[in-house]
Write a protein that holds these residues in place. Sequence first.
Motif, short mmCIF file in Angstrom:
data_model
loop_
_atom_site.label_atom_id
_atom_site.label_comp_id
_atom_site.label_asym_id
_atom_site.label_seq_id
_atom_site.Cartn_x
_atom_site.Cartn_y
_atom_site.Cartn_z
N MET A 177 -3.44 -26.45 -8.95
CA MET A 177 -3.27 -24.99 -8.94
C MET A 177 -2.92 -24.54 -7.52
N LYS A 178 -1.83 -23.79 -7.40
CA LYS A 178 -1.58 -23.21 -6.08
C LYS A 178 -0.94 -21.84 -6.23
N GLU A 179 -1.02 -21.10 -5.15
CA GLU A 179 -0.58 -19.72 -5.20
C GLU A 179 0.85 -19.60 -4.69
N VAL A 180 1.64 -18.78 -5.38
CA VAL A 180 2.98 -18.47 -4.86
C VAL A 180 3.09 -16.95 -4.71
N ILE A 181 3.99 -16.53 -3.83
CA ILE A 181 4.30 -15.10 -3.72
C ILE A 181 5.63 -14.90 -4.42
N LYS A 182 5.70 -13.87 -5.26
CA LYS A 182 6.99 -13.53 -5.88
C LYS A 182 7.43 -12.16 -5.37
N ILE A 183 8.70 -12.05 -5.08
CA ILE A 183 9.25 -10.78 -4.59
C ILE A 183 10.48 -10.43 -5.42
N GLU A 184 10.48 -9.23 -5.97
CA GLU A 184 11.69 -8.75 -6.65
C GLU A 184 12.48 -8.00 -5.58
N GLY A 185 13.63 -8.53 -5.24
CA GLY A 185 14.39 -7.98 -4.12
C GLY A 185 15.12 -6.70 -4.46
N GLY A 186 15.66 -6.08 -3.43
CA GLY A 186 16.57 -4.94 -3.62
C GLY A 186 15.93 -3.58 -3.56
N HIS A 187 14.57 -3.52 -3.46
CA HIS A 187 13.94 -2.20 -3.42
C HIS A 187 13.94 -1.66 -2.00
N ARG A 188 14.36 -0.42 -1.84
CA ARG A 188 14.40 0.18 -0.49
C ARG A 188 12.97 0.48 -0.03
N LEU A 189 12.76 0.40 1.27
CA LEU A 189 11.42 0.64 1.83
C LEU A 189 11.34 2.04 2.43
N ASN A 190 10.19 2.68 2.21
CA ASN A 190 9.97 4.03 2.73
C ASN A 190 8.51 4.21 3.08
N GLY A 191 8.23 5.01 4.11
CA GLY A 191 6.83 5.33 4.43
C GLY A 191 6.40 4.78 5.77
N ARG A 244 -2.02 -17.18 7.31
CA ARG A 244 -2.61 -17.55 8.60
C ARG A 244 -2.39 -16.46 9.64
N GLY A 245 -1.33 -15.65 9.45
CA GLY A 245 -1.00 -14.75 10.56
C GLY A 245 -0.57 -13.34 10.21
N TYR A 246 -0.47 -12.99 8.94
CA TYR A 246 -0.06 -11.61 8.60
C TYR A 246 -1.17 -10.90 7.84
N HIS A 247 -1.78 -9.92 8.49
CA HIS A 247 -2.89 -9.16 7.91
C HIS A 247 -2.42 -8.35 6.69
N ASN A 248 -3.05 -8.61 5.55
CA ASN A 248 -2.81 -7.84 4.31
C ASN A 248 -1.33 -7.56 4.06
N ILE A 249 -0.52 -8.57 4.13
CA ILE A 249 0.93 -8.35 4.02
C ILE A 249 1.33 -7.78 2.66
N ALA A 290 7.88 -2.13 -1.70
CA ALA A 290 8.37 -3.46 -2.09
C ALA A 290 7.71 -3.88 -3.40
N LYS A 291 8.37 -4.76 -4.15
CA LYS A 291 7.76 -5.31 -5.38
C LYS A 291 7.41 -6.75 -5.07
N MET A 292 6.12 -6.98 -4.85
CA MET A 292 5.65 -8.29 -4.40
C MET A 292 4.32 -8.58 -5.08
N TRP A 293 4.13 -9.76 -5.58
CA TRP A 293 2.86 -10.11 -6.22
C TRP A 293 2.60 -11.61 -6.07
N ARG A 294 1.37 -12.03 -6.38
CA ARG A 294 1.02 -13.46 -6.29
C ARG A 294 0.76 -14.01 -7.68
N GLU A 295 1.10 -15.26 -7.88
CA GLU A 295 0.79 -15.94 -9.14
C GLU A 295 0.22 -17.30 -8.80
N THR A 296 -0.64 -17.78 -9.70
CA THR A 296 -1.16 -19.12 -9.53
C THR A 296 -0.37 -20.03 -10.46
N ILE A 297 0.12 -21.12 -9.92
CA ILE A 297 0.91 -22.04 -10.76
C ILE A 297 0.29 -23.43 -10.73
N GLU A 298 0.65 -24.25 -11.70
CA GLU A 298 0.11 -25.63 -11.77
C GLU A 298 0.66 -26.46 -10.63
#
Length: 421
Positions: free
Chosen positions: A1-15, A399-404, A413-421
């Motif tokens: 089991m390990k964790e991956v980050i998934k990002i759906e690209g193309g969303h503009r950033l604001n704020g 290791r180096g990015y606080h609460n990214i 941004a559209k970003m989430w984590r999933e656990t995969i085999e």
Amino acid sequence: MKEVIKIEGGHRLNGEVSISGAKNATVALIPAAILAENSEVDIYGVPNISDVESLSVLLKELNVSVTSPSSDHFQIDTSNMKNIDLDHEAVTKLRASYYFMGSLLGKYKYVKMQMPGGCYLGPRPFDLHLKGFEALGAEVNYEAGYYEIKADRLIGSKIYLDFQSVGATINIMLAAVLAEGKTMIENAAKEPEIIDVANFLNNMGANIRGAGTSVITIEGVESLTGHPHEIIPDRIEAGTYLIMAVAMADDVTIKNIIPQHIESLISKLIEMGANIEVGMDYARIRRSDDLEAIDITTQTYPGFATDLQQPLTSLLVKAKGSSNIKETIYAERFKHCEELQRMGADITILPSQAIINGPKSLYGSKVEATDLRGGASMVIAGLMADGITEIHEVYHIDRGYHNIDEKLEALGAKMWRETIE
Ligand code: EPU
């Protein structure tokens, strides 16, 4: 089991996004804190990153108590400290565990610890640290994976560094603050994190002058006592968000920065055609289109930071023309380029150099965070790409990015984590 980050690209950033305490200062300040004699040290602005967890494990091994009255506040108490051999696996999780060499040697004249770990960026010797300890009178032995460094007395000395090494400069400072007499480090590194560590030690009673210049003098003192300290903002995290914003922002403000620390990056981004407004402690980035290629050469501070070279590569993919990156600090710091190629980038990798031809559109793919800043490069590429990017080996990023995740989601941004085999 390990964790991956998934990002759906193309969303503009604001704020707005606020930058956390500097990782590369924190990882030195925590080992530096043990130099305090039987006292409590309060450190504020501690980032929530796994390198800090690893160092906390090592503090506990040394019977130093660590409590967190609030999320970014660390209370370190050295009253019951014991100098035991550091053989916990946490030593191998980060490179900065070697700062315990300088501080334990300084305090007890003896340290035994395993070989430290960290990101693989090509060979990363620490001979200059060891030569510095020897110049202070210590004897260094390496046997069966362990360093044993000991001295009857540590005596101030003149030390010339063959390279302006951040780690060697800090480690020698840590060993020298309690040494007898005066130490002079010539050709010292000038990074802001070094000034932060020197300020911290001086507030505890040390006598260090010249931090931030190439000659640092340290007049040894008898003992140090805990004193509260607020960590400087992370210039590499700030630079990473600046690059992300130039790539994808409609309107983003990055708060809690010291613009002077990232001047070389800001001027390069402006040269590319980025739309950046710089305030006292913030930068505001508005939509930046039609970016042009640029050349960069990584250098020690105040030159262009090697740690920002990898995140910047992702942005250069969408710049028009041919960009040339020269690495003078870590010749092999180009693993992220192979991952970007999987996403459609046109990059030629040469010895100590990469040439990026753009503009190219990236497409989502399965990629690896090959190291910490390589991971940041993948996150930026994922935000820019069409479709979904799946990033593996995400522990490097943590290791180096606080609460990214939270910071990017708050920007849209559209970003989430999933656990995969
Ligand atoms: N070097 C030697 N001998 C030594 C020490 C360094 O040859 O004894 C060489 C290294 O191999 C490298 C160069 O000198 O080619 C620079 O190394 P330096 O000692 O300055 O780097 P470091 O202290 O190991 C810190 C940061 C790195 C950052 C570099 C350069 C910390 C914990 N790490 O490493 O940060 O890339 O300075 O600015 O402060 C990161 O945050 O992702 C990271 C890798």
